[in-house]
Scaffold this active site. Structure first.
Site, PDB file in Angstrom:
ATOM      1  N   SER A 157       0.846  -1.195   0.000  1.00  0.00           N
ATOM      2  CA  SER A 157       0.000   0.000   0.000  1.00  0.00           C
ATOM      3  C   SER A 157       0.877   1.239   0.000  1.00  0.00           C
ATOM      4  CB  SER A 157      -0.889   0.017   1.238  1.00  0.00           C
ATOM      5  OG  SER A 157      -1.383   1.336   1.415  1.00  0.00           O
ATOM      6  N   HIS A 173      -1.188  -1.314  -4.324  1.00  0.00           N
ATOM      7  CA  HIS A 173      -2.456  -0.992  -3.681  1.00  0.00           C
ATOM      8  C   HIS A 173      -2.507   0.515  -3.398  1.00  0.00           C
ATOM      9  CE1 HIS A 173      -5.977  -2.032  -1.136  1.00  0.00           C
ATOM     10  NE2 HIS A 173      -5.531  -1.104  -0.298  1.00  0.00           N
ATOM     11  N   ASP A 201      -4.703   3.658  -1.897  1.00  0.00           N
ATOM     12  CA  ASP A 201      -5.790   3.971  -0.961  1.00  0.00           C
ATOM     13  C   ASP A 201      -6.320   5.379  -1.185  1.00  0.00           C
ATOM     14  OD1 ASP A 201      -6.021   1.611   0.751  1.00  0.00           O
ATOM     15  OD2 ASP A 201      -3.955   2.055   1.332  1.00  0.00           O
ATOM     16  N   MET A 214      -8.946   8.163  -0.039  1.00  0.00           N
ATOM     17  CA  MET A 214      -9.756   8.512   1.141  1.00  0.00           C
ATOM     18  C   MET A 214     -10.315   9.920   0.993  1.00  0.00           C
ATOM     19  SD  MET A 214      -7.390   7.095   4.217  1.00  0.00           S
ATOM     20  CE  MET A 214      -6.536   5.513   4.099  1.00  0.00           C
ATOM     21  N   HIS A 229      -8.336   1.112  -3.913  1.00  0.00           N
ATOM     22  CA  HIS A 229      -9.260   0.892  -2.794  1.00  0.00           C
ATOM     23  C   HIS A 229      -9.916   2.216  -2.446  1.00  0.00           C
ATOM     24  CE1 HIS A 229      -9.499  -0.275   1.800  1.00  0.00           C
ATOM     25  NE2 HIS A 229     -10.683  -0.166   1.253  1.00  0.00           N
ATOM     26  N   MET A 283     -12.092   4.500  -0.300  1.00  0.00           N
ATOM     27  CA  MET A 283     -12.730   4.708   1.000  1.00  0.00           C
ATOM     28  C   MET A 283     -13.422   6.063   0.906  1.00  0.00           C
ATOM     29  SD  MET A 283      -9.583   3.127   3.143  1.00  0.00           S
ATOM     30  CE  MET A 283      -8.540   3.267   1.695  1.00  0.00           C
ATOM     31  N   MET A 289     -11.269  -6.085   5.548  1.00  0.00           N
ATOM     32  CA  MET A 289     -10.469  -5.132   6.333  1.00  0.00           C
ATOM     33  C   MET A 289     -10.145  -5.752   7.692  1.00  0.00           C
ATOM     34  SD  MET A 289     -10.134  -2.527   4.325  1.00  0.00           S
ATOM     35  CE  MET A 289      -9.152  -1.629   5.514  1.00  0.00           C
ATOM     36  N   ASP A 344      -6.552  -6.485   4.215  1.00  0.00           N
ATOM     37  CA  ASP A 344      -6.002  -5.127   4.257  1.00  0.00           C
ATOM     38  C   ASP A 344      -5.983  -4.610   5.692  1.00  0.00           C
ATOM     39  OD1 ASP A 344      -5.108  -2.612   3.669  1.00  0.00           O
ATOM     40  OD2 ASP A 344      -6.860  -2.022   2.472  1.00  0.00           O
ATOM     41  N   SER A 393       2.922  -0.489   6.153  1.00  0.00           N
ATOM     42  CA  SER A 393       4.077  -0.305   7.040  1.00  0.00           C
ATOM     43  C   SER A 393       5.064  -1.464   6.953  1.00  0.00           C
ATOM     44  CB  SER A 393       3.628  -0.181   8.499  1.00  0.00           C
ATOM     45  OG  SER A 393       2.297   0.152   8.610  1.00  0.00           O
TER      46      SER A 393
HETATM   47  C1  DX5 Z   1      -6.197   1.399   5.686  1.00  0.00           C
HETATM   48  C2  DX5 Z   1      -5.733   1.147   4.263  1.00  0.00           C
HETATM   49  C3  DX5 Z   1      -4.640   0.167   4.165  1.00  0.00           C
HETATM   50  C4  DX5 Z   1      -3.382   0.610   4.877  1.00  0.00           C
HETATM   51  C5  DX5 Z   1      -2.687  -0.597   5.391  1.00  0.00           C
HETATM   52  O1  DX5 Z   1      -7.320   2.173   5.690  1.00  0.00           O
HETATM   53  O2  DX5 Z   1      -6.800   0.666   3.471  1.00  0.00           O
HETATM   54  O3  DX5 Z   1      -4.369  -0.210   2.829  1.00  0.00           O
HETATM   55  O4  DX5 Z   1      -2.499   1.318   4.073  1.00  0.00           O
HETATM   56  O5  DX5 Z   1      -1.591  -0.173   6.130  1.00  0.00           O
HETATM   57  P1  DX5 Z   1      -0.837  -1.125   7.133  1.00  0.00           P
HETATM   58  O6  DX5 Z   1      -0.336  -2.300   6.347  1.00  0.00           O
HETATM   59  O7  DX5 Z   1       0.249  -0.256   7.661  1.00  0.00           O
HETATM   60  O8  DX5 Z   1      -1.831  -1.558   8.185  1.00  0.00           O
HETATM   61 ZN    ZN Z   2      -6.400  -0.275   1.453  1.00  0.00          ZN
END
Ligand code: DX5
Ligand code: ZN
Length: 229
Positions: free
Chosen positions: A10, A35, A37, A39, A68, A70, A139, A174, A197
């Site tokens: 991600s 991936h 994200d 938001m 993804h 959100m 999730m 995820d 991370s």
């Molecule tokens: C959270 C995201 C994830 C996030 C995962 O809302 O959808 O994709 O980046 O991060 P880690 O692997 O650090 O939990």
């Molecule tokens: Zn994600």
């Protein structure tokens, strides 16, 4: 599921000033998908970026852009993400009353359709969506931020894998995925692992080797669990 395990870093955990180079670096270091994200500061309490950024990244991603969302609403932005070059577009079942229409529209725009479930959402109702779905994103954190603590969803993953049967649908996990949490989700039936991370820690675009070591460690833990399952 006959598919190989896929590792999807991600870029939420990447250097935001260096996205293009970060995408190239993780792919060079063994990532299967990228991936991304998105938001909106409304569906989740954080803001990232939109279709313009995804479009700019297309030239830097040779594999699969796994986007993804959100955000809510989703439907007004589907065409823009298709034009941006997303391969998979995932919407949350909680994002609105018409997820069936949303999945149809995503496929209609030429992308693979993903369905994401928050930790608090059960699998009742998913069965009627399976024939419109290419990927289910389970999730394992409440969405919005990277680096959160993994929440055990193995019972949900098992239930989904059984419900999916022979259909060619990925189960993606995820949130909080690392070499210690990957085995339990793979054993339960997941085949795509998103990790932010746990992939980016210790590396940078100038020193990308740790990305490769981190990806390899997650993959080894996942494949070990699959062999044992
Ligand atoms: C959270 C995201 C994830 C996030 C995962 O809302 O959808 O994709 O980046 O991060 P880690 O692997 O650090 O939990
Ligand atoms: Zn994600």
């Amino acid at each position: 599921m006959p598919n190989q395990i896929k590792i999807a870093p991600s870029i939420l955990a990447a250097d935001f000033a260096n996205f293009g180079a970060e995408c190239r670096a993780i792919e060079d270091q063994g990532a299967d998908w990228v991936h991304i994200d998105v938001m909106d500061g409304h569906f989740v309490p954080n803001l990232t970026f939109g279709p313009a950024t995804v479009k700019a990244l297309r030239a830097h991603v040779k594999t699969v852009m796994d986007v993804h969302l959100m955000i809510t609403p989703v439907d007004p932005y589907i065409e823009a993400f298709a034009e941006a070059g997303a391969d998979i577009l995932t919407a949350h079942v909680e994002a609105g009353p018409h997820i069936h229409r949303t999945l149809q529209a995503i496929r209609g725009a030429g992308m693979k359709a993903g369905l994401a479930l928050n930790p608090g959402t059960g699998i009742d109702g998913v069965e009627t969506l399976l024939d419109l779905t290419d990927l289910i994103c389970v999730m394992t954190v409440n969405p919005g931020f990277g680096g959160q603590k993994f929440i055990d969803m193995t019972a949900k993953i098992r239930g989904l894998r059984q419900m999916i049967g022979d259909r060619p649908i990925h189960i993606e996990i995820d949130g909080g995925v690392d070499p210690s949490t990957a085995p339990s989700v793979v054993e339960a039936g997941a085949d795509v692992l998103v990790a932010g991370s746990a992939v980016f820690k210790g590396g940078s675009v100038d020193n990308p080797a740790p990305y490769g070591q981190n990806i390899a460690a997650i993959r080894a833990a996942a494949e070990g669990a699959r062999r044992a399952a």
